[in-house]
Design an enzyme around this catalytic site. Sequence first.
Site, PDB file in Angstrom:
ATOM      1  CG  HIS A 165      32.773  44.432  47.485  1.00 40.16           C
ATOM      2  ND1 HIS A 165      33.954  44.165  46.816  1.00 40.16           N
ATOM      3  CD2 HIS A 165      32.943  43.930  48.723  1.00 40.16           C
ATOM      4  CE1 HIS A 165      34.779  43.521  47.606  1.00 40.16           C
ATOM      5  NE2 HIS A 165      34.191  43.361  48.786  1.00 40.16           N
ATOM      6  CG  ASP A 182      29.298  48.494  38.471  1.00 41.60           C
ATOM      7  OD1 ASP A 182      29.255  47.843  39.533  1.00 41.60           O
ATOM      8  OD2 ASP A 182      29.361  47.962  37.349  1.00 41.60           O
TER       9      ASP A 182
HETATM   10  P1  ADQ Z   1      29.480  42.678  40.241  1.00 40.45           P
HETATM   11  O1  ADQ Z   1      28.265  43.546  40.251  1.00 40.45           O
HETATM   12  O2  ADQ Z   1      29.237  41.239  40.103  1.00 40.45           O
HETATM   13  O3  ADQ Z   1      30.395  42.925  41.518  1.00 40.45           O
HETATM   14  P2  ADQ Z   1      31.809  43.236  38.395  1.00 40.45           P
HETATM   15  O4  ADQ Z   1      32.802  44.023  39.154  1.00 40.45           O
HETATM   16  O5  ADQ Z   1      31.691  43.703  36.982  1.00 40.45           O
HETATM   17  O6  ADQ Z   1      30.333  43.280  38.985  1.00 40.45           O
HETATM   18  O7  ADQ Z   1      32.258  41.741  38.415  1.00 40.45           O
HETATM   19  C1  ADQ Z   1      31.604  40.792  37.643  1.00 40.45           C
HETATM   20  C2  ADQ Z   1      32.482  39.574  37.534  1.00 40.45           C
HETATM   21  O8  ADQ Z   1      31.690  38.521  37.004  1.00 40.45           O
HETATM   22  C3  ADQ Z   1      33.673  39.801  36.619  1.00 40.45           C
HETATM   23  O9  ADQ Z   1      34.812  39.209  37.170  1.00 40.45           O
HETATM   24  C4  ADQ Z   1      33.247  39.077  35.345  1.00 40.45           C
HETATM   25  O10 ADQ Z   1      34.312  38.482  34.627  1.00 40.45           O
HETATM   26  C5  ADQ Z   1      32.319  37.989  35.865  1.00 40.45           C
HETATM   27  N1  ADQ Z   1      31.333  37.678  34.823  1.00 40.45           N
HETATM   28  C6  ADQ Z   1      30.415  38.504  34.293  1.00 40.45           C
HETATM   29  N2  ADQ Z   1      29.748  37.864  33.292  1.00 40.45           N
HETATM   30  C7  ADQ Z   1      30.254  36.642  33.211  1.00 40.45           C
HETATM   31  C8  ADQ Z   1      30.004  35.494  32.375  1.00 40.45           C
HETATM   32  N3  ADQ Z   1      29.096  35.498  31.399  1.00 40.45           N
HETATM   33  N4  ADQ Z   1      30.720  34.396  32.594  1.00 40.45           N
HETATM   34  C9  ADQ Z   1      31.660  34.371  33.561  1.00 40.45           C
HETATM   35  N5  ADQ Z   1      31.955  35.403  34.353  1.00 40.45           N
HETATM   36  C10 ADQ Z   1      31.259  36.519  34.194  1.00 40.45           C
HETATM   37  C11 ADQ Z   1      30.328  43.759  42.694  1.00 40.45           C
HETATM   38  C12 ADQ Z   1      30.103  45.249  42.457  1.00 40.45           C
HETATM   39  C13 ADQ Z   1      31.155  45.803  41.507  1.00 40.45           C
HETATM   40  C14 ADQ Z   1      32.545  45.524  42.064  1.00 40.45           C
HETATM   41  C15 ADQ Z   1      32.690  44.062  42.463  1.00 40.45           C
HETATM   42  C16 ADQ Z   1      33.992  43.833  43.218  1.00 40.45           C
HETATM   43  O11 ADQ Z   1      28.799  45.485  41.942  1.00 40.45           O
HETATM   44  O12 ADQ Z   1      30.982  47.193  41.303  1.00 40.45           O
HETATM   45  O13 ADQ Z   1      33.520  45.822  41.065  1.00 40.45           O
HETATM   46  O14 ADQ Z   1      31.638  43.645  43.303  1.00 40.45           O
HETATM   47  O15 ADQ Z   1      34.113  44.721  44.274  1.00 40.45           O
END
Ligand code: ADQ
Length: 464
Positions: free
Chosen positions: A153, A361
Amino acid sequence: MSRLIVISNRVSAGGGAQGGLAVALSAALREHGGIWFGWSGNETSEFTGHINMERIDGVTTATVDLEEQDIEEYYDGYANRTLWPLFHYRIDLAEYERSFADGYRRANERFAETALPLIEPDDLVWVQDYHMFPLGRELRARGVENRIGFFLHIPWPPRRLLATLPEARALTESLLAYDLIGFHTDEWLQSFGDYVSHELGGTIDDDGWLTVGERRLRLIACPVGIDAKEFAALAASEKARETFERVRVSAVGRTLIVGVDRLDYSKGLEERFLGYERFLTEHPEERKEVTLLQIAPPSRGTVDSYQRIRSNLEGLAGRINGAHAGLDWVPIRYVNQGYTRDMLAGVYRASKVGLVTPLRDGMNLVAKEYVAAQDPEDPGVLILSRFAGAAEQMPEALLVNPHSAEEISDALGRAIRMPREERIRRWRALMNGVEEQDVMWWSKRFTDALQDCQQPTCGTMERI
Ligand code: ADQ
């Protein structure tokens, strides 16, 4: 259809404030049936391997507690202090300790031993992410002949950066135990291919088949999506509407710019604040017309680099607000809290600009959620880092270099002034992509590819 055994560090089936990955895997498991196995998040004084089975929102979960030493060395240590920074190109933050590597190996052996009785002959086994690189090899060592796939991921770092990790070669070799390895983008796949061909003498054909000695396995680029329909429905829910109204009223007619990220140095939050400050300085006429709402719930608080970024950001937000705020306006509203997904959908919809500027990312699901939550008649503008995996699929966003305060500032100016027709045109193209390559597309593409792989021939592999 074969049953699916998903194995990942944390298991979080069910609704509520889940991350994007949890939503994705719950959806895949509901479709296939099967089990989601991983760490419970709990600590035990001595590892027993006792499995706790539960059924949550149509998904069967099996979790196991870990010992304090495993949590320190495997999770806080190797996963969060070594691999995460290194794989996000931050060798300045990566900590290389033999005890971390030992704990990582031990925890993966324990996961393999515990998961073993859950796996039936026809099951597809799908291992997730950097916490579990050697798990496939550990399962093979215990006689598992099923098809086993691995999905990464996060980015795969360039060869010369990876070479700084003492276990780089052995860790990469352990991945050869899988039948299929998935990456979000061609860029990460090519970095992996580069390492394997230079360091392990591997060759890759045009269909992604990798051959190293006797082993043959497949590499695919398979970008993860969101449940776009579900997210658009959330954006239309009562809770989202309420949140939308609250946020809109609190903006008192100003243009709202939103950032939503886990509090993590890979997300480029300091650089984002500096880009926004530059915008305020370069566009005095826009001052008081905009507000940046940054939502960033703390994560991994036991790791020093996370404590540092938290206090740096508080200092920076305080300085920018101190320098620019007036009696009735603060430029940055910085909130350290998690919200439910329906509330987030309301926040996204109330924001005319989505500012998603990670320094690096794997994918970034916030960019896709922001698009899915918009009003089709009056959509907002997505500003996206060209270093997020999502940029490969989202060229209609305003793509920026997140290290450049000037580029962030220019993009903010352009987004705020963008005519409605252009906003609609860009959003439509983005939304088509988010809908077409959604989470079901992702899991189907991966599991179909895994199903098509030949049964493995297991060789002996060096242990890390
Ligand atoms: P993350 O680094 O966690 O995931 P991301 O893909 O942006 O990054 O996902 C974050 C998730 O957390 C989103 O669904 C978002 O809605 C949720 N989130 C963030 N802030 C929040 C808040 N304040 N309250 C509730 N929810 C919140 C890792 C990798 C990414 C990759 C994903 C999936 O780092 O690059 O996209 O896995 O593969």
